[in-house]
Enzyme design. Structure first.
Site, PDB file in Angstrom:
ATOM      1  N   TYR A 258       9.858  23.942  20.645  1.00 20.38           N
ATOM      2  CA  TYR A 258       8.576  24.399  20.104  1.00 20.38           C
ATOM      3  C   TYR A 258       8.599  24.265  18.578  1.00 20.38           C
ATOM      4  O   TYR A 258       9.677  24.183  17.969  1.00 20.38           O
ATOM      5  CB  TYR A 258       8.288  25.853  20.537  1.00 20.38           C
TER       6      TYR A 258
ATOM      7  N   HIS B 250      20.000  31.280  20.511  1.00 17.40           N
ATOM      8  CA  HIS B 250      18.862  30.365  20.602  1.00 17.40           C
ATOM      9  C   HIS B 250      18.683  29.756  19.219  1.00 17.40           C
ATOM     10  O   HIS B 250      18.598  30.465  18.224  1.00 17.40           O
ATOM     11  CB  HIS B 250      17.635  31.167  21.038  1.00 17.40           C
TER      12      HIS B 250
ATOM     13  N   ASP C 156       2.423  48.104  50.815  1.00 13.90           N
ATOM     14  CA  ASP C 156       1.957  48.357  52.182  1.00 13.90           C
ATOM     15  C   ASP C 156       3.193  48.435  53.053  1.00 13.90           C
ATOM     16  O   ASP C 156       4.125  47.646  52.904  1.00 13.90           O
ATOM     17  CB  ASP C 156       0.970  47.290  52.650  1.00 13.90           C
TER      18      ASP C 156
HETATM   19  C1  LIG Z   1      15.446  32.624  16.733  1.00 18.77           C
HETATM   20  C2  LIG Z   1      14.490  33.376  17.572  1.00 18.77           C
HETATM   21  C3  LIG Z   1      13.217  32.892  17.774  1.00 18.77           C
HETATM   22  C4  LIG Z   1      12.313  33.598  18.539  1.00 18.77           C
HETATM   23  N1  LIG Z   1      11.047  33.134  18.661  1.00 18.77           N
HETATM   24  C5  LIG Z   1      10.126  33.855  19.311  1.00 18.77           C
HETATM   25  C6  LIG Z   1       8.783  33.440  19.331  1.00 18.77           C
HETATM   26  O1  LIG Z   1       8.426  32.447  18.730  1.00 18.77           O
HETATM   27  N2  LIG Z   1       7.899  34.158  20.056  1.00 18.77           N
HETATM   28  C7  LIG Z   1       8.264  35.276  20.739  1.00 18.77           C
HETATM   29  O2  LIG Z   1       7.427  35.888  21.379  1.00 18.77           O
HETATM   30  N3  LIG Z   1       9.536  35.712  20.723  1.00 18.77           N
HETATM   31  C8  LIG Z   1      10.477  35.034  20.023  1.00 18.77           C
HETATM   32  N4  LIG Z   1      11.776  35.461  20.001  1.00 18.77           N
HETATM   33  C9  LIG Z   1      12.176  36.618  20.799  1.00 18.77           C
HETATM   34  C10 LIG Z   1      11.830  37.904  20.083  1.00 18.77           C
HETATM   35  O3  LIG Z   1      12.263  37.844  18.776  1.00 18.77           O
HETATM   36  C11 LIG Z   1      12.477  39.115  20.734  1.00 18.77           C
HETATM   37  O4  LIG Z   1      12.343  39.037  22.114  1.00 18.77           O
HETATM   38  C12 LIG Z   1      11.853  40.392  20.232  1.00 18.77           C
HETATM   39  O5  LIG Z   1      11.846  40.405  18.834  1.00 18.77           O
HETATM   40  C13 LIG Z   1      12.602  41.602  20.737  1.00 18.77           C
HETATM   41  O6  LIG Z   1      12.067  42.742  20.138  1.00 18.77           O
HETATM   42  P1  LIG Z   1      12.791  44.157  20.336  1.00 18.77           P
HETATM   43  O7  LIG Z   1      12.023  45.147  19.570  1.00 18.77           O
HETATM   44  O8  LIG Z   1      12.994  44.383  21.784  1.00 18.77           O
HETATM   45  O9  LIG Z   1      14.251  43.927  19.780  1.00 18.77           O
HETATM   46  P2  LIG Z   1      14.812  44.009  18.309  1.00 18.77           P
HETATM   47  O10 LIG Z   1      13.931  43.394  17.315  1.00 18.77           O
HETATM   48  O11 LIG Z   1      16.198  43.482  18.369  1.00 18.77           O
HETATM   49  O12 LIG Z   1      14.811  45.539  18.027  1.00 18.77           O
HETATM   50  C14 LIG Z   1      15.743  46.420  18.598  1.00 18.77           C
HETATM   51  C15 LIG Z   1      16.169  47.356  17.532  1.00 18.77           C
HETATM   52  O13 LIG Z   1      16.969  48.388  18.074  1.00 18.77           O
HETATM   53  C16 LIG Z   1      17.893  48.754  17.082  1.00 18.77           C
HETATM   54  N5  LIG Z   1      19.001  49.476  17.706  1.00 18.77           N
HETATM   55  C17 LIG Z   1      19.850  49.005  18.627  1.00 18.77           C
HETATM   56  N6  LIG Z   1      20.774  49.920  18.932  1.00 18.77           N
HETATM   57  C18 LIG Z   1      20.484  51.018  18.208  1.00 18.77           C
HETATM   58  C19 LIG Z   1      21.082  52.302  18.082  1.00 18.77           C
HETATM   59  N7  LIG Z   1      22.173  52.627  18.754  1.00 18.77           N
HETATM   60  N8  LIG Z   1      20.522  53.183  17.230  1.00 18.77           N
HETATM   61  C20 LIG Z   1      19.416  52.859  16.517  1.00 18.77           C
HETATM   62  N9  LIG Z   1      18.842  51.646  16.582  1.00 18.77           N
HETATM   63  C21 LIG Z   1      19.350  50.740  17.421  1.00 18.77           C
HETATM   64  C22 LIG Z   1      18.306  47.427  16.498  1.00 18.77           C
HETATM   65  O14 LIG Z   1      18.864  47.578  15.233  1.00 18.77           O
HETATM   66  C23 LIG Z   1      17.012  46.660  16.489  1.00 18.77           C
HETATM   67  O15 LIG Z   1      16.357  46.705  15.260  1.00 18.77           O
HETATM   68  C24 LIG Z   1      12.708  34.786  19.197  1.00 18.77           C
HETATM   69  C25 LIG Z   1      13.997  35.259  19.020  1.00 18.77           C
HETATM   70  C26 LIG Z   1      14.877  34.587  18.215  1.00 18.77           C
HETATM   71  C27 LIG Z   1      16.250  35.132  18.034  1.00 18.77           C
END
Ligand SMILES: Cc1cc2nc3c(=O)[nH]c(=O)nc-3n(C[C@H](O)[C@H](O)[C@H](O)COP(=O)(O)OP(=O)(O)OC[C@H]3O[C@@H](n4cnc5c(N)ncnc54)[C@H](O)[C@@H]3O)c2cc1C
Length: 814
Positions: free
Chosen positions: A256, A225, A542
């Site tokens: 946005y 994205h 239901d």
């Molecule tokens: C460019 C961009 C713009 C965005 N803009 C918006 C916005 O304006 N508003 C909005 O609401 N959302 C936005 N989003 C979406 C949003 O950023 C994500 O949906 C959200 O941050 C996801 O959060 P998370 O905690 O699920 O994932 P993450 O932040 O990816 O966290 C998951 C974590 O798990 C860790 N992990 C994975 N595997 C392992 C493992 N095996 N062992 C230990 N740790 C592990 C990873 O390192 C990571 O830190 C945007 C995303 C992007 C990329």
């Protein structure tokens, strides 16, 4: 690292931190959060999300999650630095269609209790002075929308959780999960092993990899994205505050924007879907170099959006793109989050595919769910078990996730079906339906006729009121003719898509009794309509339960979640089996005054009222086809649901169709079906009621037997009954019968937005426009005057005595 703990949370992105915060605030102390990257700029999606929070959403659940999050971000802080900025949000409209749709969105926001207003182009430009007001027709302003500082909020929540006993370990990768006897036992990491019985995977787009460690399919795809920060904008010179302009959505171009100090951020979904395999994501980010959630920027994909950005916000013409990225985050087949516990491995939970906007709400819901078994809001549309088995296929996940990427900012009509892959599931009647000119829509993968062009001649001599453009989409006046013809003669309705399970075994009765509110200990051959509640007495589903034998029940359900719920409650002694029989069976509803004549003409078995009473079930033969016939009808007419195996379905249809010619048989579609059931006052789970409602509020008290044995939710239900209804589901009729609404519209009581429409249709027998709605109890009296807002206009409606059609049940009991 700890040798053991009660809970391990995988991932310290916004979701993992929110879960840790809420679990510890609910009293959990032994909580360990493991993060493969450095804390808290860990390299996942949260690390670079610009944090826009638009709360308006067609889904009440998503709006509720966002509303809670917005409030919580505003409370959180790190060393005096806030985590949320309530600067407001504006969605602008360039096209007439979008402007019209903003009126509908304003209605949606109002329905879900979110303050919003429509404002002129000039008012938009007053709030965002960079805006080219001549390019737009106006905007929808939501004062409480705003910005979340994702990484800062992670730290704030982690600090709170740590104070309550949680431990956070960065640069610790989860490499495996040990299970024994279907339960989580331990988590393996590159720094050692931790014993635990509970894992909450908040691994974002790495989720499928963690899921595989316990054999769980996690249907998400990371998608690229594009997002960019500009160089300083001259008009903003000297601005040092984090953000002052409202956030901005330009849905006509899937874009946005947000201001940050003296520059602007631009995000776009306008480009092609760019999926990435979860296995190709990096895992060894140590705070240096490129984060694994950022891929090489592809300027050619961004170019049209950049051009558009400078037209909408002309002062950007003097700025350059400064920081650019193809960021990665998760998409799912229907765009919703994935929450819940594994079906097969107890203690393994996931909370993935969640936006920053909804993450804190998700944190709370997950903590409630894990702690008490019941989330406080309806999470059906986020439950990982909502999907059918075909949706686990990589091909489907990829195709649908790409589509949900494309549709992020589209105007989606509530009836709009998925376009690909289709046709996916077809009932045995499908070839005949095509011959009859069925107009197919899709639900749970099934091709479902909405009406049949072959019924066009039925329109002669009928006065079917027309519809305005929006309500008239995916609609034909033929619907009205099918509706009326069903009440006049007999119609065949394809009910194959109804979820069905067979529950068998010596423990089957006790098992079903424990899960439902009704009394099921009836002789074989009886059918019961009953409810499954959650532990807080919310209506989980239901269902109809037909007792076909001492230890054999056929159950009509609402979807895969019901099967999962049943399986979760199976006794461990093997005395009950639950089998999803949907795909191997088919069902045709034969309904209408001539239904008996038609069915009887094909059978030696006795279908008379004396021999085959209302709410009874029998095995019988229609000619050479063995069937199970259930004498009930969702449309309020005499008739039967007739089931057989899929192989004999076509034969069954042909027999009924041929014999039906003497009775003027027609095939009826889902649109007529829906209007008929609304006219008859039959509720549809999901639309009319969810876990947020109890049976008494929903007008389903008749399906509850409190004087019998214990059942899931009984204690809470007794309490709910004592407390009285918090709101009521009522039948309203619009005073102007020409106004037909669609569902989810706000309901105004005494000039206050106080409820919302659930299901609505024109009742072609009663000749009135009907809208079922939740209203405060004091407005539920028959005769109460309310107003229903539709595209910005309020239409008077009156609460009516229900059911509107055949309250004496003469038709069905005939
Ligand atoms: C460019 C961009 C713009 C965005 N803009 C918006 C916005 O304006 N508003 C909005 O609401 N959302 C936005 N989003 C979406 C949003 O950023 C994500 O949906 C959200 O941050 C996801 O959060 P998370 O905690 O699920 O994932 P993450 O932040 O990816 O966290 C998951 C974590 O798990 C860790 N992990 C994975 N595997 C392992 C493992 N095996 N062992 C230990 N740790 C592990 C990873 O390192 C990571 O830190 C945007 C995303 C992007 C990329």
């Amino acid at each position: 690292m700890e040798a053991s703990t009660r809970v391990v949370i995988v991932g310290a992105g916004i979701v993992g931190c929110a879960v840790a915060d809420h679990l510890t605030s609910m009293g959990w102390r032994d909580v360990v959060v493991l993060e493969q990257g450095p804390l808290f700029e860990a390299g996942g999606s949260t690390s670079h999300a610009p944090g826009l929070m638009f709360q308006t959403n067609p889904s009440k659940t998503m709006t509720d999650l966002a509303k809670y999050g917005v409030g919580r971000y505003a409370e959180l802080e790190v060393d005096g630095q806030p985590c949320g900025y309530g600067v407001g949000g504006i969605e602008v409209a360039e096209t007439p269609e979008r402007w019209h749709d903003l009126k509908r969105k304003h209605g949606l926001a109002t329905s879900w209790g979110l303050e919003s207003c429509l404002i002129s182009p000039e008012e938009c430009a007053e709030k965002i002075p960079l805006l080219n007001s001549s390019k737009i027709r106006g905007g929808l302003f939501v004062p409480s929308d705003g910005i979340a500082k994702g990484v800062r909020a992670c730290e704030a929540m982690a600090r709170l959780a740590t104070e309550r006993g949680a431990k956070f370990h960065g640069e610790t990768e989860v490499t495996g999960i040990e299970t024994r006897n279907g339960r989580v036992r331990a988590v393996e990491t590159d720094k050692g092993r931790i014993e635990t019985e509970l894992v909450v995977s908040c691994a974002g787009m790495w989720g499928p990899r963690i899921g595989r460690m316990v054999g769980m399919n996690v249907p998400l795809v990371p998608m690229q994205h594009q997002f960019a920060w500009t160089t300083p904008v001259a008009e903003l010179a000297g601005e040092t505050r984090e953000v002052v302009h409202p956030i901005l959505r330009h849905q006509d171009f899937s874009m946005y924007f947000r201001q940050r100090r003296d520059h602007y951020g631009i995000g776009t979904y306008e480009h092609r879907p760019m999926p990435v395999s979860p296995d190709d994501l990096g895992r060894k980010y140590r705070g240096r170099g490129k984060m694994p959630s950022i891929l090489e920027f592809t300027p050619e994909d961004f170019e049209p959006s950049w051009r558009e950005a400078r037209e909408l916000l002309p002062p950007l013409q003097d700025a350059e793109l400064d920081v650019t990225m193809n960021g990665l985050f998760s998409f799912t087949p229907d765009g919703g989050p994935l929450l819940g516990e594994s079906r097969d491995v107890k203690g393994f939970w996931i909370a993935e595919a969640v936006w920053v906007t909804h993450a804190i709400g998700v944190g709370r819901v997950m903590a409630e769910w894990i702690t008490s078994g019941v989330p406080s809001i309806d999470i059906a549309s986020a439950d990982v078990h909502r999907f059918e088995p075909y949706s686990s296929s990589p091909a489907y996940i990829l195709a649908r996730s790409a589509q949900s990427f494309r549709e992020v900012y589209d105007i989606i009509h509530p009836e709009q079906p998925m376009e690909e892959p289709r046709p996916l599931r077809a009932s045995p009647f499908y070839p005949r339906q095509k011959e009859l000119g069925a107009y197919f829509l899709e639900a749970s993968g099934w091709e479902r006729p909405h009406w049949y062009e072959a019924n066009e001649p039925l329109l002669a001599g009928r006065d079917i009121p027309d519809r305005e453009a929006w309500a008239g989409r995916y609609w034909s006046p033929i619907v009205g003719a099918e509706h009326q013809a069903t009440r006049e003669r007999v119609a065949l309705y394809d009910m194959t898509s109804l979820k069905k399970a067979e529950v068998t075994g010596p423990g089957a009765l006790a098992f079903l009794q424990r899960l439902t509110t009704g009394r099921l200990d009836k002789p074989a051959g009886k059918v019961a309509y009953t409810l499954m509640l959650d532990a807080a007495a919310g209506i989980r589903s239901d269902i109809t339960v037909a007792r076909l034998g001492e230890e054999h029940f056929q159950v009509g359900l609402n979807g895969p979640r019901d099967i999962e719920w049943m399986e979760r409650h199976l006794p461990g002694d093997g005395s009950v089996q639950v089998r999803d029989i949907t795909s191997g069976t088919c069902c045709v509803g034969v309904w209408g005054p001539s239904a008996r004549d038609l069915v009887q003409s094909l059978s030696e078995d006795d279908f008379s009222n004396e021999a085959f009473g209302f709410f009874n079930a029998r095995r019988a033969y229609l000619r050479e086809v063995p069937v199970t016939a259930l004498r009930l009808s969702y449309v309020g007419e005499l008739g039967w649901e007739i089931y057989t195996t899929a192989d004999l379905g076509l034969r069954l249809w042909d027999l009924l169709w041929k014999a039906g010619q003497s009775y003027g048989v027609i095939a009826g579609g889902r649109a007529a079906f829906n209007a008929l059931r609304i006219e008859k006052g039959y509720r549809a789970w999901g639309a009319d009621m969810t876990t947020e409602h109890d049976p008494f509020e929903a007008g389903l008290g008749f399906a509850v037997k409190l004087d019998g044995g214990d059942f899931v939710g009984k204690e809470a239900l007794l309490e709910r009954k004592r407390e009285g209804p918090r709101r009521r589901l009522v039948c309203t009729m619009l005073d102007d019968p020409r106004v037909v609404v669609m569902g989810k519209e706000p309901v105004w009581c005494d000039g206050r937005a106080a409820g919302y429409v659930t299901s609505a249709a024109y009742g072609y027998t009663v000749g009135r426009s009907i809208a079922y709605a939740w209203v405060p109890p004091e407005h539920a009296e028959v005769g109460s005057k309310v107003e229903i807002e539709y595209f910005g206009e309020r239409h008077p409606a009156t609460v009516a005595e229900e059911p509107l059609f055949d309250p004496a049940m003469k038709r069905m009991r005939a």
